[in-house]
Write a protein that holds these residues in place. Structure first.
Motif, PDB file in Angstrom:
ATOM      1  N   MET A   1       0.620  -1.045   0.041  1.00 11.54           N
ATOM      2  CA  MET A   1      -0.035  -0.240  -0.076  1.00 11.54           C
ATOM      3  C   MET A   1       0.720   1.369   0.489  1.00 11.54           C
ATOM      4  N   ASP A   2       0.478   2.148  -0.891  1.00 14.11           N
ATOM      5  CA  ASP A   2       1.641   3.525  -0.984  1.00 14.11           C
ATOM      6  C   ASP A   2       0.687   4.668   0.453  1.00 14.11           C
ATOM      7  N   SER A   3       2.395   5.332   1.071  1.00 16.85           N
ATOM      8  CA  SER A   3       2.066   5.722   2.490  1.00 16.85           C
ATOM      9  C   SER A   3       1.784   6.669   2.314  1.00 16.85           C
ATOM     10  N   ILE A   4       1.332   7.442   1.061  1.00 18.55           N
ATOM     11  CA  ILE A   4       0.661   8.612   0.494  1.00 18.55           C
ATOM     12  C   ILE A   4      -1.195   8.422   1.546  1.00 18.55           C
ATOM     13  N   ARG A   5      -0.782   7.304   0.524  1.00 20.85           N
ATOM     14  CA  ARG A   5      -2.707   6.375   0.446  1.00 20.85           C
ATOM     15  C   ARG A   5      -2.847   6.124   1.783  1.00 20.85           C
ATOM     16  N   LEU A   6      -1.794   5.638   2.757  1.00 17.38           N
ATOM     17  CA  LEU A   6      -2.356   4.913   4.382  1.00 17.38           C
ATOM     18  C   LEU A   6      -2.025   6.456   5.231  1.00 17.38           C
ATOM     19  N   PHE A   7      -1.166   7.636   4.659  1.00 15.97           N
ATOM     20  CA  PHE A   7      -1.615   8.597   5.522  1.00 15.97           C
ATOM     21  C   PHE A   7      -2.936   9.257   4.996  1.00 15.97           C
ATOM     22  N   LYS A   8      -3.318   9.227   4.096  1.00 15.31           N
ATOM     23  CA  LYS A   8      -4.675  10.338   3.729  1.00 15.31           C
ATOM     24  C   LYS A   8      -5.953   9.498   4.394  1.00 15.31           C
ATOM     25  N   LYS A   9      -5.784   8.579   4.452  1.00 21.96           N
ATOM     26  CA  LYS A   9      -7.173   7.679   5.020  1.00 21.96           C
ATOM     27  C   LYS A   9      -6.921   7.312   6.664  1.00 21.96           C
ATOM     28  N   ALA A  10      -5.526   7.823   7.114  1.00 21.87           N
ATOM     29  CA  ALA A  10      -5.511   7.980   8.729  1.00 21.87           C
ATOM     30  C   ALA A  10      -5.716   9.067   9.366  1.00 21.87           C
ATOM     31  N   THR A  11      -5.663  10.175   8.330  1.00 22.46           N
ATOM     32  CA  THR A  11      -6.014  12.241   8.319  1.00 22.46           C
ATOM     33  C   THR A  11      -7.909  11.649   8.364  1.00 22.46           C
ATOM     34  N   ASP A  12      -8.150  11.402   7.184  1.00 28.03           N
ATOM     35  CA  ASP A  12      -9.145  11.528   7.391  1.00 28.03           C
ATOM     36  C   ASP A  12     -10.438  10.304   8.313  1.00 28.03           C
ATOM     37  N   THR A  13     -10.358   9.446   8.849  1.00 30.44           N
ATOM     38  CA  THR A  13     -10.567   8.800   9.602  1.00 30.44           C
ATOM     39  C   THR A  13     -10.428   9.737  11.072  1.00 30.44           C
ATOM     40  N   ILE A  14      -9.236   9.696  11.283  1.00 32.00           N
ATOM     41  CA  ILE A  14      -9.139  10.549  12.822  1.00 32.00           C
ATOM     42  C   ILE A  14      -9.780  12.414  12.565  1.00 32.00           C
ATOM     43  N   SER A  15      -9.567  13.155  11.223  1.00 27.03           N
ATOM     44  CA  SER A  15     -11.156  13.883  10.907  1.00 27.03           C
ATOM     45  C   SER A  15     -12.341  13.645  11.080  1.00 27.03           C
ATOM     46  N   THR A  16     -12.885  12.696  10.556  1.00 23.97           N
ATOM     47  CA  THR A  16     -14.293  12.312  11.231  1.00 23.97           C
ATOM     48  C   THR A  16     -14.446  11.998  12.465  1.00 23.97           C
ATOM     49  N   ILE A  17     -13.712  11.139  13.236  1.00 23.06           N
ATOM     50  CA  ILE A  17     -13.523  10.988  14.929  1.00 23.06           C
ATOM     51  C   ILE A  17     -14.023  12.253  14.973  1.00 23.06           C
ATOM     52  N   PHE A  18     -12.963  13.416  15.056  1.00 21.12           N
ATOM     53  CA  PHE A  18     -13.173  14.724  15.527  1.00 21.12           C
ATOM     54  C   PHE A  18     -14.498  15.379  15.440  1.00 21.12           C
ATOM     55  N   LEU A  19     -14.724  14.825  14.169  1.00 15.36           N
ATOM     56  CA  LEU A  19     -16.292  15.333  13.398  1.00 15.36           C
ATOM     57  C   LEU A  19     -17.498  14.900  14.748  1.00 15.36           C
ATOM     58  N   TYR A  20     -17.352  13.620  14.588  1.00 15.70           N
ATOM     59  CA  TYR A  20     -18.167  13.257  15.706  1.00 15.70           C
ATOM     60  C   TYR A  20     -18.389  13.998  17.129  1.00 15.70           C
ATOM     61  N   ILE A  21     -17.027  14.055  17.494  1.00 17.25           N
ATOM     62  CA  ILE A  21     -16.985  14.517  18.784  1.00 17.25           C
ATOM     63  C   ILE A  21     -17.282  16.053  18.826  1.00 17.25           C
ATOM     64  N   LEU A  22     -16.964  16.424  18.312  1.00 10.56           N
ATOM     65  CA  LEU A  22     -17.456  17.743  18.470  1.00 10.56           C
ATOM     66  C   LEU A  22     -19.379  18.372  18.212  1.00 10.56           C
ATOM     67  N   LEU A  23     -19.467  17.096  17.681  1.00 10.14           N
ATOM     68  CA  LEU A  23     -20.780  16.988  17.362  1.00 10.14           C
ATOM     69  C   LEU A  23     -21.610  16.496  18.401  1.00 10.14           C
ATOM     70  N   LEU A  24     -20.793  15.861  19.381  1.00  7.52           N
ATOM     71  CA  LEU A  24     -21.309  15.603  20.326  1.00  7.52           C
ATOM     72  C   LEU A  24     -21.290  16.846  22.058  1.00  7.52           C
ATOM     73  N   ALA A  25     -20.544  17.489  21.391  1.00  2.00           N
ATOM     74  CA  ALA A  25     -19.769  18.420  22.339  1.00  2.00           C
ATOM     75  C   ALA A  25     -20.487  19.611  21.627  1.00  2.00           C
ATOM     76  N   LEU A  26     -21.044  20.132  21.262  1.00  2.00           N
ATOM     77  CA  LEU A  26     -22.322  21.089  20.763  1.00  2.00           C
ATOM     78  C   LEU A  26     -23.532  20.542  20.989  1.00  2.00           C
ATOM     79  N   ILE A  27     -23.541  19.139  20.546  1.00  2.00           N
ATOM     80  CA  ILE A  27     -25.260  18.642  21.356  1.00  2.00           C
ATOM     81  C   ILE A  27     -25.173  19.142  22.893  1.00  2.00           C
ATOM     82  N   VAL A  28     -23.948  18.160  23.924  1.00  2.00           N
ATOM     83  CA  VAL A  28     -24.183  18.626  25.489  1.00  2.00           C
ATOM     84  C   VAL A  28     -23.826  19.926  25.152  1.00  2.00           C
ATOM     85  N   GLY A  29     -23.092  20.845  24.468  1.00  2.00           N
ATOM     86  CA  GLY A  29     -22.805  22.388  24.941  1.00  2.00           C
ATOM     87  C   GLY A  29     -24.153  23.332  24.789  1.00  2.00           C
TER      88      GLY A  29
END
Length: 166
Positions: A1-29
């Motif tokens: 697997m290409d390292s750039i695609r692996l990095f892109k996949k990892a950053t996409d996954t992490i940013s998606t997780i952060f988006l869900y966390i921020l959405l939860l924080a927004l609802i709680v706030g």
């Protein structure tokens, strides 16, 4: 697997997780902000207003961070304006909380105000010199023979945009 695609996949996954966390924080706030209305009703107006201002500014900070993460997730870039907006809101929140609780010294308020001024200047410069807006310098290209009396349209027509592909 290409390292750039692996990095892109990892950053996409992490940013998606952060988006869900921020959405939860927004609802709680938002829920916390609605619950803070009870302080206005059952306690003093000053205490309730302090809680409301703190909660509302915190929700605005989370909204700004949410906007920055959505922009990063969609465009794979972080806008300087989004980050400075969030930082300006954080500083404003700290100033408001400190002023209402009357726990800040004048030196600390002055330093936060200076930071706010610098962030404001940085925000204006980031908008003015945004890479998304192409800046086209104009140069004067004289014609072979110009009339002695030129009207405004003739003068403006002599200015041609120069596009720089750097």
């Amino acid at each position: 697997m290409d390292s750039i695609r692996l990095f892109k996949k990892a950053t996409d996954t992490i940013s998606t997780i952060f988006l869900y966390i921020l959405l939860l924080a927004l609802i709680v706030g938002m829920a916390k902000t609605l619950l803070d209305i009870r302080f206005i009703i059952f306690e003093s107006l000053e205490s309730g207003f302090n809680h409301m201002v703190t909660s509302v500014l915190t929700v605005f900070i989370v909204i700004d961070l949410f906007k920055a993460f959505v922009d990063y997730h969609e465009n794979d870039r972080i806008k300087l304006t989004d980050i400075t907006d969030a930082t300006i809101l954080i500083v404003l929140r700290e100033i408001a909380v400190g002023l209402y609780s009357q726990e800040l010294g004048s030196e600390f308020i002055l330093s936060l105000s200076t930071l706010l001024l610098v962030l404001g200047i940085m925000r204006v410069l980031a908008v003015k010199y945004s890479p998304s807006k192409p800046h086209t310098p104009y140069i004067f290209v004289p014609e072979e023979r110009q009339p002695i009396k030129a009207d405004l349209k003739t003068i403006i027509d002599n200015f041609n945009p120069v596009y720089d592909n750097n």
